[in-house]
Design a protein around this motif. Structure first.
Motif, PDB file in Angstrom:
ATOM      1  N   SER A 241       0.796  -1.233   0.000  1.00  0.00           N
ATOM      2  CA  SER A 241       0.000   0.000   0.000  1.00  0.00           C
ATOM      3  C   SER A 241       0.824   1.276   0.000  1.00  0.00           C
ATOM      4  O   SER A 241       0.311   2.341  -0.327  1.00  0.00           O
ATOM      5  CB  SER A 241      -0.923   0.011   1.228  1.00  0.00           C
ATOM      6  OG  SER A 241      -0.152   0.067   2.421  1.00  0.00           O
TER       7      SER A 241
ATOM      8  N   ARG B   1       2.079   2.505   2.805  1.00  0.00           N
ATOM      9  CA  ARG B   1       1.811   3.162   4.081  1.00  0.00           C
ATOM     10  C   ARG B   1       3.094   3.490   4.835  1.00  0.00           C
ATOM     11  O   ARG B   1       3.223   4.563   5.433  1.00  0.00           O
ATOM     12  CB  ARG B   1       0.923   2.254   4.932  1.00  0.00           C
ATOM     13  CG  ARG B   1       0.704   2.743   6.357  1.00  0.00           C
ATOM     14  CD  ARG B   1      -0.218   1.816   7.113  1.00  0.00           C
ATOM     15  NE  ARG B   1      -0.206   2.086   8.532  1.00  0.00           N
ATOM     16  CZ  ARG B   1       0.096   1.197   9.467  1.00  0.00           C
ATOM     17  NH1 ARG B   1       0.415  -0.032   9.122  1.00  0.00           N
ATOM     18  NH2 ARG B   1       0.081   1.513  10.739  1.00  0.00           N
TER      19      ARG B   1
ATOM     20  N   THR C  30      -4.830   8.845  -5.582  1.00  0.00           N
ATOM     21  CA  THR C  30      -5.091   7.463  -5.183  1.00  0.00           C
ATOM     22  C   THR C  30      -6.554   7.104  -5.353  1.00  0.00           C
ATOM     23  O   THR C  30      -6.890   5.944  -5.605  1.00  0.00           O
ATOM     24  CB  THR C  30      -4.667   7.252  -3.717  1.00  0.00           C
ATOM     25  OG1 THR C  30      -3.309   7.654  -3.562  1.00  0.00           O
ATOM     26  CG2 THR C  30      -4.787   5.790  -3.315  1.00  0.00           C
TER      27      THR C  30
ATOM     28  N   ASN D 202      -0.352   4.950  -5.011  1.00  0.00           N
ATOM     29  CA  ASN D 202       0.071   5.144  -3.634  1.00  0.00           C
ATOM     30  C   ASN D 202       1.352   4.376  -3.305  1.00  0.00           C
ATOM     31  O   ASN D 202       2.035   4.700  -2.343  1.00  0.00           O
ATOM     32  CB  ASN D 202      -1.028   4.731  -2.655  1.00  0.00           C
ATOM     33  CG  ASN D 202      -0.888   5.414  -1.317  1.00  0.00           C
ATOM     34  OD1 ASN D 202      -1.043   6.623  -1.215  1.00  0.00           O
ATOM     35  ND2 ASN D 202      -0.563   4.655  -0.274  1.00  0.00           N
TER      36      ASN D 202
ATOM     37  N   LEU E 103      -6.830   3.400   0.741  1.00  0.00           N
ATOM     38  CA  LEU E 103      -5.610   4.138   0.450  1.00  0.00           C
ATOM     39  C   LEU E 103      -5.851   5.639   0.378  1.00  0.00           C
ATOM     40  O   LEU E 103      -5.044   6.422   0.879  1.00  0.00           O
ATOM     41  CB  LEU E 103      -4.997   3.626  -0.855  1.00  0.00           C
ATOM     42  CG  LEU E 103      -4.516   2.176  -0.809  1.00  0.00           C
ATOM     43  CD1 LEU E 103      -3.908   1.774  -2.140  1.00  0.00           C
ATOM     44  CD2 LEU E 103      -3.510   1.984   0.309  1.00  0.00           C
TER      45      LEU E 103
END
Length: 503
Positions: A36, A38, A141, A148, A427
């Protein structure tokens, strides 16, 4: 020999590059399908926090007093004057001595309000870039979730370019008042979302434990007792921690009426919601109430620890080198941890996950009857495993056999570029939360942008205590009350409106 040496050099370079790539993927997350991005988002937020602290407590004083690297930089014709004017012009109203509002010399004496104004604007620069970056990422996103996790070197490069540009942009009107107004709204939204998610987590924890007890009883009657005992143990432990914390707060933060008021209100809130949950509501649970009680006690401590009055706050750090370093490091770590913990997919997409669970339960043949394990409020609102039809396989949607004539799934769990649809919807929310956290970081480090006190012995915050301030105290107290009121609403709303479904 030359060929052998060249071959060895190429081999070593190849190994070093692969090792570096593996380490970066391990620490910062891979960019392969199914990831992802993140970790890289949180890294960028951490970099933002670091620059915000450096700008506030290193760069701003250096610009004001012409010390350190400033002497070298100002030797470039015209650049020193541009930078100085950009950082100070909007703060001239707070300078007591108009004669000191110049950009030459190194012996200026400025008012505390003037120093605080320049320091606040310093924080706004990296946090503005971060907020803008994550808002643009959210839009991108939303249209293409794959973006992303891709092109992070270019993203970091663009971030640092924007940071270099914003360093020379005047405070007014972009940073103050436009961004200042936006960050206050964004920080308030984050605080509200934070409390909603926390109440939901407290409910879900109780529900998960009750569900485990029900499942254990389905396999062997009576074996779920250990899970119910665990719930009771956790509830008692959290209540004990809450009341011990209240006692310690009375002991170590006594001597100021405002401190006593905060602790007393917290105690009344804990007792009030506990009594309502036990005797006047069929919702909630003892475990959920104990979690909120412990959290309320923690927020009471956080409120008191932000008091800039040294007489009322024994936790204030000392203004020596070690105190400053510890204060800045702890602040950076705590703010970065907020970004990491509150962007977990389970928190961001909790609503989608709940809807998916309900849909999955319905398709698997789970009935809607009342649970049989436990009594009163400790029975989970969603605990339905007592009615589980064991003849129907409980399969993950991606593992179900294909049925029907058309051999193409229209499930919401389809993969989009290696990312499940439910994850892809998270996301853009992750980027929105990151933007709100950037606003919250700016608000926390600047006392919500207020310029009401200095930065010295009687000031609102110092390098050893970056988060200290009256407004920070007030906002933490507000978040405590929001959490308690939200939980209280979940307890009484079903009784006030019996015709509505609050599950």
């Amino acid at each position: 020999m030359g060929a052998i040496a060249s071959t060895l050099q190429l081999g070593m370079a190849y190994c070093c590059c692969n090792t570096t790539s593996s380490l970066l993927n391990t620490c910062l997350g891979s960019t392969h399908e199914g990831t992802s991005g993140r970790k890289r988002s949180v890294l960028l937020l951490t970099i933002t926090i670091t620059f915000a602290l450096l700008y506030q407590y290193v760069l701003a004083p250096s610009i004001l007093h012409h010390t350190g690297w400033w002497k070298i930089y100002s030797s470039i014709p015209g650049m020193g004057k541009v930078l100085y004017s950009s950082w100070t012009d909007s703060c001239a109203q707070y300078n007591d001595d108009e004669g000191n509002n110049n950009n030459d010399g190194n012996d200026q004496q400025f008012s505390d309000l003037y120093i605080q104004c320049v320091g606040n604007a310093a924080v706004f620069r990296p946090t503005f870039v971060s907020t803008l970056f994550f808002l643009i990422s959210a839009i991108a996103t939303k249209t293409n979730p794959r973006l992303n996790r891709e092109a992070w070197p270019a993203k970091f490069g663009m971030y640092f370019i924007l940071l270099a540009i914003i360093t020379f942009v005047p405070n007014a009107p972009l940073l103050t008042p436009i961004y200042l107004t936006f960050l206050r709204i964004g920080a308030m939204i984050f605080i509200f979302i934070q409390q909603i998610i926390l109440v939901d987590i407290a409910y879900n924890w109780n529900e998960a434990l009750v569900l485990k007890a029900d499942e254990a009883d389905n396999e062997e009657w009576g074996s779920g007792k250990k899970w119910l005992q665990f719930i009771i143990t956790c509830s008692v432990g959290l209540y004990l921690a809450s009341f011990i914390g209240i006692i310690l707060l009375y002991k170590y933060f006594a001597g100021c009426a405002e401190n006593i008021a905060v602790v007393t209100i917290t105690l009344i809130q804990i007792l009030g919601v506990s009594i309502i949950q036990l005797f006047f509501s069929e919702e909630g649970s003892t475990l959920t109430t104990s979690v909120l009680s412990a959290y309320s006690t923690y927020l009471a401590y956080s409120t008191l620890s932000k008091n800039p009055n040294g007489v009322c706050n024994p936790t204030l750090g000392s203004e020596d080198i070690s105190g400053i370093v510890i204060g800045l490091v702890l602040t950076m770590v705590s703010l970065a941890w907020t970004g990491w913990s509150w962007t977990a997919e389970s928190r961001i997409d909790s609503v989608n996950a709940l809807e998916a669970t309900n849909s999955l339960s319905a398709s698997a043949g789970i009935g809607g009857g009342n649970g049989t394990a436990g009594t009163g409020g400790d029975v989970s609102r969603m605990s339905q495993s007592a009615n589980l039809n064991l003849d129907v396989p409980f399969l993950d949607p991606n593992e179900r056999p294909t049925t029907g004539v058309v051999m193409q799934s229209t499930s919401d769990e389809e993969n989009i570029d290696g990312i499940s649809a439910s994850s892809s919807t998270s996301l853009w929310k992750l980027n929105i939360i990151m933007a709100l956290i950037s606003c919250w970081v700016a608000a926390s480090l600047t006392g919500w942008g207020s310029i009401t006190g200095g930065v010295g012995d009687a000031g609102e915050h110092t390098a050893a205590n970056p988060l200290v301030g009256r407004l920070n105290m007030a906002m933490i107290a507000v978040s405590q009350n929001i959490a308690i009121l939200l939980y209280l609403w979940t307890l009484i709303a079903p009784r006030l409106f019996p015709d509505r479904d609050f599950s």
